[in-house]
Structures are given as structure tokens and as C-alpha cells.
Design a protein around this motif. Structure first.
Motif, PDB file in Angstrom:
ATOM      1  N   ARG A   1       0.842  -1.091   0.128  1.00 37.23           N
ATOM      2  CA  ARG A   1      -0.011   0.059   0.070  1.00 37.23           C
ATOM      3  C   ARG A   1       1.042   1.220   0.006  1.00 37.23           C
TER       4      ARG A   1
ATOM      5  N   THR B   1      -6.784 -10.263  -3.018  1.00 38.83           N
ATOM      6  CA  THR B   1      -6.744  -9.475  -2.141  1.00 38.83           C
ATOM      7  C   THR B   1      -5.620  -8.761  -2.248  1.00 38.83           C
ATOM      8  N   VAL B   2      -4.288  -9.213  -2.390  1.00 41.63           N
ATOM      9  CA  VAL B   2      -3.205  -8.386  -2.374  1.00 41.63           C
ATOM     10  C   VAL B   2      -3.119  -7.482  -3.519  1.00 41.63           C
TER      11      VAL B   2
ATOM     12  N   ALA C   1      -5.754  -6.132  -5.354  1.00 38.62           N
ATOM     13  CA  ALA C   1      -6.653  -5.148  -4.933  1.00 38.62           C
ATOM     14  C   ALA C   1      -6.104  -4.223  -3.890  1.00 38.62           C
ATOM     15  N   GLU C   2      -5.377  -4.572  -3.087  1.00 39.70           N
ATOM     16  CA  GLU C   2      -4.647  -3.432  -2.130  1.00 39.70           C
ATOM     17  C   GLU C   2      -3.799  -2.818  -2.737  1.00 39.70           C
TER      18      GLU C   2
ATOM     19  N   LEU D   1      -4.133  -1.773  -5.896  1.00 40.93           N
ATOM     20  CA  LEU D   1      -4.965  -0.938  -6.570  1.00 40.93           C
ATOM     21  C   LEU D   1      -6.061   0.095  -5.807  1.00 40.93           C
ATOM     22  N   GLU D   2      -5.815   0.164  -4.708  1.00 35.46           N
ATOM     23  CA  GLU D   2      -6.391   1.218  -3.968  1.00 35.46           C
ATOM     24  C   GLU D   2      -6.091   2.559  -4.171  1.00 35.46           C
ATOM     25  N   LEU D   3      -4.595   2.721  -4.118  1.00 35.95           N
ATOM     26  CA  LEU D   3      -3.867   4.004  -4.548  1.00 35.95           C
ATOM     27  C   LEU D   3      -3.213   4.217  -5.624  1.00 35.95           C
TER      28      LEU D   3
ATOM     29  N   ARG E   1     -10.926 -12.021 -11.184  1.00 33.74           N
ATOM     30  CA  ARG E   1     -11.875 -11.560 -10.235  1.00 33.74           C
ATOM     31  C   ARG E   1     -12.195 -10.282  -9.523  1.00 33.74           C
TER      32      ARG E   1
END
Lengths: 368, 368, 368
Positions: A264, A293-294, A296-297, A299-301, A333
Motif C-alpha cells: 500500500r 486481495t493483495v 486489490a490492495e 489498486l487502492e491508491l 476476479r
């Protein structure tokens, strides 16, 4: 639903040329400080389970078959043929290969041929400096040859990489060291070193990073999940912030490799600084069933134009396969869920998938 | 299923009064150190995608329409009418507005009128100190005027906020500085400063925080996702622990804004210290399709009576909309899932939703 | 679908013997620095909601009933009978009990009898040292008695635990202190201490850890979620890396307790070092409805043979229940999802579940 017909592996290594037994194969699944504890095996990890899921079908076996059976089939085919089947089954269309590791690993061209894919070389700065030191008699010739070697490598390499920079980042002043400082450090290092010694002097590492930055080639910096012997918080990419700020606007891109468990923070840097990119690959190989999940994390910022795929694989073609399969499945996914929830449009999702899978890398590394 | 009819935005700014083109709008979507890299756009971020999802329907367009089309429609309506439609479509019933930013932004009252909502002012301590410095001739008058200004602001403001405190937290001794120390620092700062200079002196910042604490008004401290120019780990709210402990039992609440990517640490502090509250808003605007997960992470350790919503929006009414919509959707999804799994009762879920959406803020800021 | 018939709670405390009212019960739900803020209650936390979900049915009430009703029923049954029903309903088949806490808590044998389970004692090093100090007249006798006490405890205890080690980790040199250094520190501590004073001297703590390591018994180190009075980032297990590296290959296992919010870092250490294990329990009790995600995060990097369950419960048998129920449900959901996605085979999932629930603990603590 989401298609990624092209897949650029922007950071990996070659594969071992020798036949592997159960123990030698297992030892490649993770990087540890010592053999597995009694009663445990490195096959019982996310990486081990992911290899057993994705690779046996490429060699004609059922998914999740026992390791011994898989290894027997691998030996039956032979290391070359098994490697060909695995790499060609990965869907990777271009490999960017860090050739600066010791061991009997295939080079970029050989890997590309085996995988029926394009291949490009990444030059590891520390190895380049050590090779120059081996053949330079004086401080002056070492420094001149070093500059010339980096300049020469920039002509054919697709990128530079440095593995030592982040580990020493807390000690790194962000600006380039002065000429006198560099000469002094070079003199001390050359006098003390024996052939094969790794470069760890912080002044020379800074000097090396800055002559690489001056070359204009993208510079890949290892961050997060680190080599044995380090303390993981010393690889947090935030420690590079001052160096990142000092290199802004010079026209050279920085790529933060790995990142996890500080991904992140890597994504944050990619969002704040125009010349910073975040990798989203090697962490997936390590986290297996948790890869979506990793991803997606990250792709948060991170802006979607600043994220690059890699496998980070070394030694086993199985790791290239797992990197590619986990990435494609996770991407499908994660983005597919966001489309299903109405958060993203299907067109945007497809467009972003193409960017992360290959287009961002194509632009950063001028692959076309 | 879960209803939040009242929604208090406990920290935001006003909106720009000028018409915006594609580039000037894009520049408001994120806070970066430089323009987007060639080949990338800030629209290709979670914030950009969230704006395109939630805002076009409020202006009569389909979700996810292209940015250029959205901007054209926005200009067609005019900045005032577009702002009214957006703010009134957000569902926010009260705005707490930090008016201490430069630029042509609407004030609290104007924002409330545009949004048909209550509005209250938050006073930014650094700006207050700079304004006092602009009009004070001597160290003694500066310090007397500063105390009087904070005291006076406490009479009408709903809270104080400080943006500099966390960035300087490692240097912050937790206790208030002594009078001689303050006079010395004030003398040096006043002698060196030019009008418009930001207050960064750590002694004066500590002094300012402590006179704000003495006022009894809630004190909002920025943590996590920081202004350009900082290093993000220096905004980890754990760095405030000693200050938090020193201010316990004095009757003044501390509110940790933002938090991300250190939001689990902020939630921990809200769990351990009775006078600490955790924000769950601005991080959602930045993480878009991932907002539900980020909210859920905050709800791991933070007691449900200690969590507050905000949008953290500045400049664009679109960001108030996105903050409110992502929060409501995320809250409904997270709590709804826990009800569906049997982990929470439906009554508890509805009760907690009301607390986080508005009741906690009503109690902390004495809004009723 | 996934069965865990045996469940070893590898770290917990006894339960209170006194009847509890609403306020005294609430105070056991969390560890805070001060009473709940006005208008809030510790029942409105993940732990509070988890207790209300899992415990009322074991006492004949409906899930999620109000706290007052639950407490009334608990008092109606009496603390002993309620404790028996709760502990026997937890499904825990063996308790490893840290008996080194003050307060009227049941010991290991009594807890085992109440819960109809095996029970083993964990010896808390700091308490042992304080007890030895209480009865030793000179530095020489203190040090001799200390070594003898640790040696003696190793004969009957199943493990040692240290709560102070991580908090002081930044100050910890990794190697054992020299004899002169130890004698000096012991002399100063013994001269200054009053009966009941906690051991905080960093040299003596290092000495204590190293004589425990020499005993060969597993050594449990508290990390992450810390006692009030600390700063949470000082409990990040990465700070133990040098100590971990220094103790490698000596034949003594290290178990990192809690970990959260630095559990990914704890898992990393368990992956890199053969003698390091990661706990996956106490964090679940604190995060309630989010427990499955926290468990999944631990299972990213930790080899499956290196993960151990615990409840971390203290004072309330409800916390043993919640620890066990959240763990079983989370494990079933996480592994079940991975099976449903095809990432894991059903056989592997069942095998790993048994390892984490009891088999790893059986091997590490030689329970059979």
C-alpha cells in the motif's frame, strides 16, 4: 470475461538447467534462513499449493497431485521439455530478465526461446560494479569503467535493477555523493574487497543509482519481501521517498518491485510521483490463494496507468506459471467483482486489465 | 436495508467557485507532486472511477460516462447549479468545514446553503497563528493575541484542526513547552518569517496544540495520507501516542483524520484511549471500489461509538458526493454481510450505522 | 465441512472466580487506558458483539440478547457453573495457561477441570524473576537462583513466555549480555526495587530471555496488540529479527503471540526462520466479524506447519469461547472458500485445518 492476450513479465530470472529432486525443488519455493523445521515442508505454503494447482495440468497430471508424483513426471519429461511446456503454458508473451544472479540459470534469450516469447535483459547494477572492479586496476579506472559500463549497458538493456538500494535506504542521502566522497569510498572498497565480494558500500551504491538515473533507462528498485539477512521493515519503500523526490523530473522512471507487505505504501508513492511505478506480481506468487486481495490492495491508491505485472520468478519455470496464472485469475476476479457491483464499467475494466497486463510495461520500457 | 437518514460530514472543505476544464478538474482528483505521467491520467484512479460512477446521474447523465462528456454537462449547468445538484444529491445533512485552505473556496455557510444542510466551521490552527503573526508587532503581543484568538474561535467554531502536528510528531515532546521556550521560538519565527510563510516551528506547533486542548473543543489531527512534501510513515498516528496519553482526562476529544494506510493503528488508539476518535471517510474517497474493505478494517479495533464519517472533500462537490455514497454503500455492505453471516443482529447493525453516520458526531461536536 | 475435533489453545489465562456485574464484566472485554467515553460502551466492539453472538446459547439464551439479560443469567447459574458450561462448549481440548498474571484467576489444573480438557502451565519469565528477587539477598544468590528457577520450571512447564521482550526490543542487542553487565544490572535493580515492582531493566530482560532459550522449552514472545502504556509500533515483531537470527539453530522454538496489526510481519518471520511460529488466535477475539480476514492475512506468508491457535483469553471464559468459535468458523470459511475456488484441494484443506488447530501445537510443545 476479462481478457489479457498479451502479458509482459517485467521482472523475472532464468530457470535452472539441472534436473531437480524433491528436496532441491522444494528449496526453490521460498527464500528462508535455514532448512524447513522438522515436521514441516515448504510445499505446505501458499506458493507450494499454487504450484500444485496450476502446474500439473501443463504436464498432463491432475491439479493438486502429490509433489513426489509431480517431480517424477517432471524428470520423465526432462528439465528442458518440462520447462518448455510450462513456460509456453504460462501465457507470458514477453520476459524482462534480470540476469545478475549466480547459479546455472538460463539467460534472457534462452528463456524467451523456451517460452516462445520476446525476451529482454535487465542489468543488475551491483553485479555490473563488481565485474568492473574485477578488471580495474585503479580507483580512476574503476570509476571511469563503471560510468562507461552503465552507459554501454543502457544501449542494450531494457532497464537497470538494484537490489541493495532499499535495504540501505535509511542510510541513503537522497542526492548524489560528491566526486571526492566517491573516490574515497571506491578506494577503500577496492583495497578491501576480494573477488566475489558483494558491493554494500552506501556511498558507492548511491553513486551507482545516480549514474543509472542519468542513463534514462527505467530503474527497478527492490522493496518489501527481501533477501534473507535483512530486516523487512528496512525494505519499506517509504524509506525511498527522499530519493524519489530528488529524482523527480529527470526523465527516468523508477519501478518499485514486490512491495509486500508494504505494497500500500508502494502504491501511494506511485500515486504521488509521476515517475514512480508499482509492481503487482511477485507478491502474488508468495500469497497464492490470497493473491486477489493483495492485488486489490495495490489498486487502492496506485493509478491504473502506474501498475506493472511481474512474476519475480527465479529458478523454476513453475514460478513463472504461478505468477502469470495467479495474476490473470486475480485480475479477472477483482475487476469482475467491481463490474458486478456496478463500481466500474465493463469497458473500463477491460481497458485497465490491458494496461496492467502489458500496455503500461510497453510504454515504460519502450517495448514496441 | 440499513438506513442512514442523517449524515454528518465531520471534516471537509468548500468547493471551487470557478468553472473547470478537463485538466483543472482532473488536478483536483488527487494530490500529487507533479502532473500525471505521459500516457496516464488521474481519471484512471479509484477516485476518478468513483466520480464517474456516482456523479453523472445527479446531473442527468449515465454512470461511467466519459470525463469530457461529464465536464461538458457540468459547464452547461454552470458551476453553481451543478454544485447545488451534487451537494443536495449527496445525502449529507450537516457539513463541518475546515475553512483554512487558500484558494477561492466557498465558506461553511455558503456550502450549507448550496447543499441545503447545516454547516459549522472548523478553525485551522496554523492559519490562525499565521494571521495573528501578520498583525502582531512583538513577541508578547503575538502570544497574547494567539491565546485570545484561539479562545475566541472556540466560542463559534465547532472544532479545531491541525495539519502540521502529525508530520512533526516524532519531534513533538508530549508535554506543553515552557513559557521561555515558547517566547524564544516565537521571537525567532517572527523575526524570520515573511507574510504567507507557513508555521512549521515544532515548539510553536506544540504550544498551539496545547492552547487548543485547553479550549475544550474537539481537536482534529491529520494522520495518514498526507500533503505532498511529507514522508507518509511520518504521519502514522502511533507517533502521536505520547501526546494522546498526555492529553487524556483533560476533557478534550482528539479526532484522528484519514489514517490510511495506518487506519488500523488509528482504530487501535480509538480503542485504547477514551478521548480518541477515528475518522472513516477520506480514505474511502481515495480507495473507491475498495472502500468497504477499508471501512471494515477500521471497524476491527475501533469501538463503534468512536468512529466518525467524513468526506475530506476539497474543491469539487463531486468529492462530497463520492465520500457520502461510498460510505453509505460500504456501511450497508459491510454491516449487511455481518448480519447475513449471523455475526451481528439486524438491530445492532442498524443502531451502529446510525452512530457512525451521525450520532457519534452529534455527541462529540455537540451539534444538537 | 472442515472438521477440527481437537483444539489446542496454546496461550490463555485462567478465569475470574468472582461474580461479575455489568460494569466489571464490560471492563474485561478490552484493555484500555481509562473507562469508556461518555455515551459509549465496550459492549459496542467486535469483542462485545462476538460474546453476545456465541455465549448466550451456551447458557440457554438466544444469540445477541442484551448484555444485562446475559449477565443476569450468568449470575443465576453462578460463576462456577456458567464457567463450566462455557468452557465445555468451546470445543477446546487442551489449554496452555500463562499463570503469571495478578488477580484471582483459576490456575491451569482448575481451568482444565472446569473445561474437561487437558491443561499445561506456561511460566512467565518476568514474574519468575520478580519472585526470585523477592527471596534472594544478594546479587550472586539472585542470579544463581534465577538460573535454577528457570531450569526447574523447564522441567514441568510446557513453555516460557515473556511480555516485556518485544516492547524493549529496539533496545535489545541480540546477543546475551556479558556476566559483568548482568551483575551490574542486577545489583542496580535489586537495590532500587520494592516488592511488587515489575522487571523492566533491558539487560536483565535479555539475560532472562537467553537463559530461557538455553532451557530448550519453546519461548512465547508477545508482539502486536500490547498492554496499555506502550506504543504499538514498538511491538512490531520485525524488531525482534536480530534476536531471532541470533537464536537460530539452538534447538529452541520461538512463538510470536498476537501479532496484529503486524501479523503479516509475524507470518513473514515464521516463513523465513525455521524455529519461529506465528499465533493466529488473540487477534481473532479482538476483531470479531473480521476474524476470517485476519486469519487469511496470517496464512499469506506463514507456512501452514508454523501457525498455532490460541484464544489469548483472560478473566472471562466467554473469551475462550469466542476465541475457539471465531477460529473454527474463520478457518472453515477461509479454507472452504479456497476449496470452492479450486485453489486448494479438499484433502489439503482438511489436513491444514488439523495442523493449525492442534497438530502443530502438539509437535512444538511435545503434548503427546
Amino acid at each position: 470475461m476479462i481478457e489479457t492476450p498479451a502479458l509482459v513479465d517485467q521482472y523475472c530470472h532464468g530457470v535452472l538447467r539441472t534436473e531437480l529432486g524433491l528436496g532441491t525443488f522444494e528449496a526453490q519455493l521460498s527464500r528462508t534462513e535455514g532448512p524447513p523445521a522438522a515436521g514441516t515442508t515448504l510445499f505446505d505454503t501458499q506458493t507450494g499449493f499454487a504450484v500444485r494447482r496450476w502446474c500439473p495440468p501443463l504436464l498432463g497430471l491432475e491439479p493438486h497431485c502429490p509433489p513426489a508424483r509431480y517431480l517424477a513426471r517432471r524428470r520423465e519429461l526432462g528439465v528442458t521439455e518440462a520447462g518448455r511446456r510450462l513456460l509456453r503454458g504460462s501465457g507470458i508473451t514477453a520476459y524482462l530478465v534480470d540476469t545478475g544472479l549466480p547459479g546455472d540459470l538460463t539467460g534472457a534469450t534462452e528463456l524467451g526461446t523456451a517460452g516462445d516469447a520476446d525476451a529482454h535483459e535487465i542489468v543488475r547494477l551491483e553485479l555490473l560494479a563488481e565485474q568492473v572492479a574485477d578488471t580495474s586496476g585503479t580507483v580512476e579506472s574503476f570509476l571511469a569503467n563503471l560510468a562507461e559500463s552503465v552507459h554501454g549497458a543502457a544501449a542494450h538493456a531494457v532497464a537497470f535493477t538494484s537490489v541493495a538500494g532499499v535495504g540501505h535506504a535509511p542510510a541513503l542521502a537522497p542526492e548524489p555523493p560528491g566526486p571526492g566522497e566517491v573516490r574515497g569510498a571506491a578506494g577503500r572498497w577496492l583495497a578491501a574487497r576480494r573477488v566475489g565480494d558483494e558491493l554494500r558500500d552506501p556511498v558507492l551504491l548511491r553513486h551507482l543509482l545516480w549514474i543509472a538515473v542519468a542513463s534514462g533507462r527505467p530503474l527497478q528498485l527492490h522493496a518489501g519481501l527481501a533477501a534473507p539477512g535483512t530486516r523487512i521493515d528496512r525494505t519499506d519503500p517509504v524509506l525511498l521517498t527522499d530519493f524519489v523526490r530528488a529524482t523527480a523530473g529527470l526523465g527516468t522512471d523508477l519501478v518499485l518491485l514486490h512491495g509486500y507487505p508494504y505494497h500500500r505504501q508502494a502504491a501511494h508513492l506511485a500515486g504521488v510521483f509521476p515517475h514512480v511505478y508499482a509492481d503487482c506480481g511477485a507478491a502474488l506468487v508468495r500469497t497464492g490463494a490470497r493473491a486477489a486481495t493483495v492485488l486489490a490492495e495495490i489498486l487502492e491508491l496506485a493509478p491504473f496507468g502506474k501498475v506493472l505485472f511481474s512474476s519475480g520468478a527465479r529458478g523454476l519455470p513453475e514460478l513463472h506459471v504461478v505468477g502469470a496464472c495467479l495474476f490473470r485469475e486475480s485480475l479477472g476476479r477483482v475487476l469482475g467483482t467491481w463490474v458486478a457491483e456496478g463500481a466500474w464499467s465493463p469497458e473500463d475494466a477491460q481497458r485497465v486489465a490491458g494496461m496492467i497486463a502489458s500496455e503500461n510495461a510497453g510504454r515504460v520500457y519502450s517495448l514496441h
